[in-house]
Write a protein that holds these residues in place. Structure first.
Motif, PDB file in Angstrom:
ATOM      1  N   ASP A  54       0.854  -1.186   0.000  1.00 15.87           N
ATOM      2  CA  ASP A  54       0.000   0.000   0.000  1.00 15.87           C
ATOM      3  C   ASP A  54       0.893   1.241   0.000  1.00 15.87           C
ATOM      4  N   THR A  55       0.908   1.955  -1.099  1.00 17.61           N
ATOM      5  CA  THR A  55       1.783   3.120  -1.240  1.00 17.61           C
ATOM      6  C   THR A  55       1.038   4.446  -1.149  1.00 17.61           C
ATOM      7  N   THR A  56      -0.228   4.424  -0.776  1.00 13.82           N
ATOM      8  CA  THR A  56      -1.027   5.654  -0.785  1.00 13.82           C
ATOM      9  C   THR A  56      -0.493   6.700   0.190  1.00 13.82           C
ATOM     10  N   ARG A  57      -0.101   6.297   1.404  1.00  9.59           N
ATOM     11  CA  ARG A  57       0.419   7.272   2.368  1.00  9.59           C
ATOM     12  C   ARG A  57       1.736   7.859   1.896  1.00  9.59           C
ATOM     13  N   LYS A  59       2.729   8.252  -1.256  1.00  9.36           N
ATOM     14  CA  LYS A  59       2.455   9.158  -2.376  1.00  9.36           C
ATOM     15  C   LYS A  59       1.846  10.479  -1.915  1.00  9.36           C
ATOM     16  N   ASP A  60       1.075  10.437  -0.830  1.00  6.44           N
ATOM     17  CA  ASP A  60       0.412  11.643  -0.327  1.00  6.44           C
ATOM     18  C   ASP A  60       1.313  12.496   0.559  1.00  6.44           C
ATOM     19  N   ALA A  61       2.474  12.005   0.951  1.00  4.15           N
ATOM     20  CA  ALA A  61       3.364  12.755   1.839  1.00  4.15           C
ATOM     21  C   ALA A  61       3.941  13.962   1.120  1.00  4.15           C
ATOM     22  N   ASP A  62       4.206  15.020   1.874  1.00  6.16           N
ATOM     23  CA  ASP A  62       4.761  16.253   1.303  1.00  6.16           C
ATOM     24  C   ASP A  62       6.157  16.004   0.739  1.00  6.16           C
TER      25      ASP A  62
END
Length: 70
Positions: A54-57, A59-62
């Motif tokens: 799961d790479t969503t977090r 990708k969403d990081a600043d």
């Protein structure tokens, strides 16, 4: 040239003149504008079977430019 002739022989190296005269370029000499860093995350389990990542977090990081998975 035979191996017996190479042992102890002088070798003309291309990098020496720049280093001896102080004109060599090192990593610290390169300007660091728009530098990107990379982090590699390895599995905590030695021989585990990875079924999903799961790479969503990530990708969403600043500041994250890309997320790659194997």
């Amino acid at each position: 040239m035979a191996v017996s002739q190479m042992i102890g022989a002088s070798i003309k190296r291309r990098e020496d003149p720049a280093l001896v005269t102080g004109t060599g370029t090192f990593v610290d000499d390169i300007p660091q504008t728009a530098v990107v860093h990379m982090a590699i995350v390895r599995s905590t389990e030695a021989h585990a079977r990875i079924v999903a990542i799961d790479t969503t977090r990530a990708k969403d990081a600043d500041g994250v430019l890309a997320v790659f998975t194997g």
